[in-house]
Design a protein around this motif. Sequence first.
Motif, PDB file in Angstrom:
ATOM      1  N   PHE A 238       0.874  -1.174   0.000  1.00 31.16           N
ATOM      2  CA  PHE A 238       0.000   0.000   0.000  1.00 31.16           C
ATOM      3  C   PHE A 238       0.910   1.223   0.000  1.00 31.16           C
ATOM      4  O   PHE A 238       1.344   1.694   1.043  1.00 31.16           O
ATOM      5  CB  PHE A 238      -0.912  -0.016   1.240  1.00 31.16           C
ATOM      6  CG  PHE A 238      -2.016   0.998   1.188  1.00 31.16           C
ATOM      7  CD1 PHE A 238      -3.166   0.731   0.481  1.00 31.16           C
ATOM      8  CD2 PHE A 238      -1.889   2.217   1.829  1.00 31.16           C
ATOM      9  CE1 PHE A 238      -4.192   1.667   0.429  1.00 31.16           C
ATOM     10  CE2 PHE A 238      -2.904   3.155   1.786  1.00 31.16           C
ATOM     11  CZ  PHE A 238      -4.061   2.881   1.079  1.00 31.16           C
ATOM     12  N   ASN A 239       1.228   1.709  -1.202  1.00 33.31           N
ATOM     13  CA  ASN A 239       2.185   2.792  -1.335  1.00 33.31           C
ATOM     14  C   ASN A 239       1.748   3.730  -2.466  1.00 33.31           C
ATOM     15  O   ASN A 239       0.703   3.520  -3.098  1.00 33.31           O
ATOM     16  CB  ASN A 239       3.592   2.246  -1.586  1.00 33.31           C
ATOM     17  CG  ASN A 239       3.608   1.217  -2.703  1.00 33.31           C
ATOM     18  OD1 ASN A 239       3.114   1.469  -3.794  1.00 33.31           O
ATOM     19  ND2 ASN A 239       4.159   0.032  -2.419  1.00 33.31           N
ATOM     20  N   HIS A 240       2.570   4.749  -2.737  1.00 39.45           N
ATOM     21  CA  HIS A 240       2.214   5.757  -3.722  1.00 39.45           C
ATOM     22  C   HIS A 240       2.018   5.156  -5.110  1.00 39.45           C
ATOM     23  O   HIS A 240       1.049   5.489  -5.811  1.00 39.45           O
ATOM     24  CB  HIS A 240       3.288   6.843  -3.768  1.00 39.45           C
ATOM     25  CG  HIS A 240       3.469   7.552  -2.453  1.00 39.45           C
ATOM     26  ND1 HIS A 240       4.393   8.549  -2.274  1.00 39.45           N
ATOM     27  CD2 HIS A 240       2.835   7.417  -1.265  1.00 39.45           C
ATOM     28  CE1 HIS A 240       4.333   8.991  -1.032  1.00 39.45           C
ATOM     29  NE2 HIS A 240       3.401   8.309  -0.407  1.00 39.45           N
ATOM     30  N   ASP A 241       2.947   4.285  -5.518  1.00 39.08           N
ATOM     31  CA  ASP A 241       2.837   3.669  -6.842  1.00 39.08           C
ATOM     32  C   ASP A 241       1.566   2.838  -6.955  1.00 39.08           C
ATOM     33  O   ASP A 241       0.874   2.863  -7.979  1.00 39.08           O
ATOM     34  CB  ASP A 241       4.055   2.788  -7.114  1.00 39.08           C
ATOM     35  CG  ASP A 241       5.301   3.600  -7.423  1.00 39.08           C
ATOM     36  OD1 ASP A 241       5.166   4.815  -7.659  1.00 39.08           O
ATOM     37  OD2 ASP A 241       6.402   3.023  -7.407  1.00 39.08           O
ATOM     38  N   LEU A 352      -9.795  18.015   2.604  1.00 36.84           N
ATOM     39  CA  LEU A 352      -9.238  16.680   2.466  1.00 36.84           C
ATOM     40  C   LEU A 352      -7.887  16.765   1.782  1.00 36.84           C
ATOM     41  O   LEU A 352      -7.734  17.425   0.746  1.00 36.84           O
ATOM     42  CB  LEU A 352     -10.181  15.787   1.648  1.00 36.84           C
ATOM     43  CG  LEU A 352     -11.598  15.601   2.221  1.00 36.84           C
ATOM     44  CD1 LEU A 352     -12.450  14.787   1.235  1.00 36.84           C
ATOM     45  CD2 LEU A 352     -11.547  14.932   3.565  1.00 36.84           C
ATOM     46  N   ARG A 353      -6.900  16.110   2.349  1.00 31.14           N
ATOM     47  CA  ARG A 353      -5.544  16.187   1.821  1.00 31.14           C
ATOM     48  C   ARG A 353      -5.312  15.071   0.793  1.00 31.14           C
ATOM     49  O   ARG A 353      -5.908  14.002   0.889  1.00 31.14           O
ATOM     50  CB  ARG A 353      -4.522  16.051   2.941  1.00 31.14           C
ATOM     51  CG  ARG A 353      -4.581  17.188   3.959  1.00 31.14           C
ATOM     52  CD  ARG A 353      -3.528  16.980   5.036  1.00 31.14           C
ATOM     53  NE  ARG A 353      -3.536  18.054   6.018  1.00 31.14           N
ATOM     54  CZ  ARG A 353      -2.710  18.118   7.056  1.00 31.14           C
ATOM     55  NH1 ARG A 353      -1.827  17.136   7.241  1.00 31.14           N
ATOM     56  NH2 ARG A 353      -2.772  19.137   7.898  1.00 31.14           N
ATOM     57  N   PRO A 354      -4.445  15.305  -0.168  1.00 34.55           N
ATOM     58  CA  PRO A 354      -4.065  14.217  -1.097  1.00 34.55           C
ATOM     59  C   PRO A 354      -3.445  13.063  -0.304  1.00 34.55           C
ATOM     60  O   PRO A 354      -2.712  13.272   0.656  1.00 34.55           O
ATOM     61  CB  PRO A 354      -3.028  14.874  -2.014  1.00 34.55           C
ATOM     62  CG  PRO A 354      -3.314  16.344  -1.933  1.00 34.55           C
ATOM     63  CD  PRO A 354      -3.798  16.587  -0.526  1.00 34.55           C
ATOM     64  N   LEU A 355      -3.738  11.852  -0.727  1.00 34.28           N
ATOM     65  CA  LEU A 355      -3.209  10.677  -0.056  1.00 34.28           C
ATOM     66  C   LEU A 355      -1.750  10.439  -0.413  1.00 34.28           C
ATOM     67  O   LEU A 355      -1.037   9.740   0.305  1.00 34.28           O
ATOM     68  CB  LEU A 355      -4.032   9.449  -0.385  1.00 34.28           C
ATOM     69  CG  LEU A 355      -5.497   9.457   0.067  1.00 34.28           C
ATOM     70  CD1 LEU A 355      -6.153   8.127  -0.249  1.00 34.28           C
ATOM     71  CD2 LEU A 355      -5.613   9.790   1.544  1.00 34.28           C
ATOM     72  N   TYR A 356      -1.283  11.029  -1.502  1.00 31.08           N
ATOM     73  CA  TYR A 356       0.105  10.847  -1.922  1.00 31.08           C
ATOM     74  C   TYR A 356       0.507  11.963  -2.868  1.00 31.08           C
ATOM     75  O   TYR A 356      -0.327  12.752  -3.301  1.00 31.08           O
ATOM     76  CB  TYR A 356       0.313   9.495  -2.596  1.00 31.08           C
ATOM     77  CG  TYR A 356      -0.566   9.233  -3.791  1.00 31.08           C
ATOM     78  CD1 TYR A 356      -0.096   9.423  -5.099  1.00 31.08           C
ATOM     79  CD2 TYR A 356      -1.881   8.784  -3.624  1.00 31.08           C
ATOM     80  CE1 TYR A 356      -0.904   9.174  -6.183  1.00 31.08           C
ATOM     81  CE2 TYR A 356      -2.684   8.527  -4.712  1.00 31.08           C
ATOM     82  CZ  TYR A 356      -2.193   8.737  -5.989  1.00 31.08           C
ATOM     83  OH  TYR A 356      -3.000   8.485  -7.078  1.00 31.08           O
TER      84      TYR A 356
END
Length: 356
Positions: A238-241, A352-356
């Motif tokens: 579970f990461n940015h990519d 709401l903030r960007p998740l990545y």
Amino acid sequence: MPAATTARRTSRFWLYAPFVLLALLAAGWSGLWVVARGKVEQHLEAGIAREANAGRNWTCRDRSVGGYPFRIEVRCAGVTLVSSRWGDEVRLEAGPTVAVAQASTPGHLILQVAGPLTATLPAGRNADLAWSRFEASLRLTTTGFERLSVVLNDPVATLRTPDQADGSLRSESMRSALFEAHLRPNQQGFASQQAFDVALSTKGTVMALLDGLLGDAAPGDLDVQATVSQALAFRRGFNHDALESWRAAGGGVEITKLGLTKGTARLDASGRIGLDDAHRPAGQLDAAVAGIERIAGIRVGGGLTAGLGALLGGRSGAQKSNAAAGLTPLPPVVLREGRVYLGPLRLPLQPLRPLY
């Protein structure tokens, strides 16, 4: 040779034969168990190497493989994960861990972990998760993954973030009496949409954010059932990519049921959530409530908002179901451009903030 002597030897053969056969079976089983143990150790080493190549370094302190004669047990005095894939190091540590599989059902793995789980995060943040009991169950078949279940008793999660004003750590906590999570491939949508069914439930949950939204500090129970499409994007973590691959593939979370009970308050909702081009949560939920007068300070009980809910709410069938359950429909809850709207009204919440 006298017939009596031959008879005695024959009788002795049948006397000792069961013990000889048992000894042979025990020796054969012992050999098979040793081979299985060797394969488990090989798979562990290969898995750790693959993770290291992906930027995730696992350490199992004082690892041992045992469980003879009817089980395979892998024990660690402690487990550590260090990931530096994104530049800033993330470190997770847990206590003694044991993974057990019965020889008769090698595809069913039971995992038990002693807490707490501690996390060192980027930007000076840290977190920990404590529990009184942690148990996970993983079922594998010859064709692949079948089901994953996780149960935590008395979990308490705490996130500490540096305050921008004075640098002190600001804490946010959530606790529950019971947490359960279940994951399995969706029978209808797995082949075409790589879809997985997810079920989450909590009992006796206390969370400051939810208390503030509803103005009620009573413990709550949460029940969520959803289907995640394009979920194989997360097979490597579970990461940015993974998140970007999931978003680009049109992945989303179809929430078929979101039920919340908190004191006298009840909320039922369903809808779809995904990520927008700016990597923020976006989507819509259709909800109905009972025993809730205000959400984030906006009056929803018996007023204009409830009337708008009847006008803007979901399908007539859903409205009839809500009425039968004693629930009042709300206007759609919309996540758009980093903001949360209740019908035409924007809730006074942080963007709401960007998740990545």
